[in-house]
Enzyme design. Structure first.
Site, PDB file in Angstrom:
ATOM      1  N   TYR A  56      -6.449  12.723  -5.878  1.00  0.00           N
ATOM      2  CA  TYR A  56      -7.142  13.021  -4.628  1.00  0.00           C
ATOM      3  C   TYR A  56      -8.629  12.783  -4.816  1.00  0.00           C
ATOM      4  O   TYR A  56      -9.134  12.735  -5.938  1.00  0.00           O
ATOM      5  CB  TYR A  56      -6.876  14.461  -4.160  1.00  0.00           C
ATOM      6  CG  TYR A  56      -7.473  15.529  -5.033  1.00  0.00           C
ATOM      7  CD1 TYR A  56      -8.739  16.052  -4.759  1.00  0.00           C
ATOM      8  CD2 TYR A  56      -6.790  16.015  -6.146  1.00  0.00           C
ATOM      9  CE1 TYR A  56      -9.289  17.036  -5.566  1.00  0.00           C
ATOM     10  CE2 TYR A  56      -7.330  17.002  -6.952  1.00  0.00           C
ATOM     11  CZ  TYR A  56      -8.583  17.510  -6.658  1.00  0.00           C
ATOM     12  OH  TYR A  56      -9.131  18.479  -7.456  1.00  0.00           O
ATOM     13  N   CYS A  57      -9.317  12.613  -3.679  1.00  0.00           N
ATOM     14  CA  CYS A  57     -10.776  12.495  -3.681  1.00  0.00           C
ATOM     15  C   CYS A  57     -11.297  13.433  -2.604  1.00  0.00           C
ATOM     16  O   CYS A  57     -10.645  14.416  -2.264  1.00  0.00           O
ATOM     17  CB  CYS A  57     -11.201  11.045  -3.453  1.00  0.00           C
ATOM     18  SG  CYS A  57     -10.754  10.391  -1.830  1.00  0.00           S
ATOM     19  N   GLN A  58     -12.424  13.128  -2.014  1.00  0.00           N
ATOM     20  CA  GLN A  58     -12.990  14.000  -0.993  1.00  0.00           C
ATOM     21  C   GLN A  58     -12.287  13.839   0.351  1.00  0.00           C
ATOM     22  O   GLN A  58     -11.953  14.805   1.005  1.00  0.00           O
ATOM     23  CB  GLN A  58     -14.493  13.725  -0.837  1.00  0.00           C
ATOM     24  CG  GLN A  58     -15.210  14.714   0.051  1.00  0.00           C
ATOM     25  CD  GLN A  58     -15.250  16.126  -0.533  1.00  0.00           C
ATOM     26  OE1 GLN A  58     -15.127  16.332  -1.731  1.00  0.00           O
ATOM     27  NE2 GLN A  58     -15.408  17.106   0.327  1.00  0.00           N
ATOM     28  N   TYR A  77      -9.614  16.315  -0.604  1.00  0.00           N
ATOM     29  CA  TYR A  77      -9.932  17.715  -0.868  1.00  0.00           C
ATOM     30  C   TYR A  77     -10.362  18.438   0.406  1.00  0.00           C
ATOM     31  O   TYR A  77     -10.144  19.645   0.539  1.00  0.00           O
ATOM     32  CB  TYR A  77     -11.015  17.818  -1.948  1.00  0.00           C
ATOM     33  CG  TYR A  77     -11.240  19.225  -2.429  1.00  0.00           C
ATOM     34  CD1 TYR A  77     -10.268  19.882  -3.173  1.00  0.00           C
ATOM     35  CD2 TYR A  77     -12.418  19.916  -2.133  1.00  0.00           C
ATOM     36  CE1 TYR A  77     -10.453  21.187  -3.622  1.00  0.00           C
ATOM     37  CE2 TYR A  77     -12.619  21.200  -2.580  1.00  0.00           C
ATOM     38  CZ  TYR A  77     -11.633  21.837  -3.308  1.00  0.00           C
ATOM     39  OH  TYR A  77     -11.824  23.133  -3.743  1.00  0.00           O
TER      40      TYR A  77
END
Length: 114
Positions: A80-82, A109
């Site tokens: 996952y990332c932002q 996130y």
């Protein structure tokens, strides 16, 4: 070829990548030890992350790829990332490296806390 497939032809993902909603992702990573990776920068990671995630910054180039050398390529990797954009790019890179099951958190996130 329909107009939609023409317009969105770049949006297809390899079969090895699956985008998961928050609930499915949460359930999957709660089933014991998993390869869970946050591909954001160290600063983003330090401001909050999913418990048990390892931080491997996507923007670190070859260091990003080297960090995955100890991972099992035939076991699922949850990333996952932002927001979900960077992790999709990271997922494609992992497939290029030989990973066979990559799961990406839809919305990143940001979606995790809602």
């Amino acid at each position: 070829m329909s107009i939609f497939s023409f317009l969105f032809k770049g949006q297809t993902l390899p079969d090895e990548i699956q985008i998961m909603d928050r609930e499915s992702y949460k359930e999957a990573i709660s089933k014991g030890k998993v390869q869970l990776v946050d591909v954001r920068t160290k600063g983003e990671f330090m401001s909050g992350h999913i418990k048990g995630a390892k931080n491997i910054d996507f923007f670190q180039g070859s260091a990003f790829e080297n960090a995955f050398s100890t991972f099992k390529k035939d076991a699922p990797v949850y990333i996952y990332c932002q927001s979900g954009n960077r992790s999709q790019r990271a997922a494609k890179r992992l497939v290029d490296l030989g990973f066979t099951k990559v799961y990406d958190l839809r919305g990143g996130y940001r979606a995790w806390g809602y």
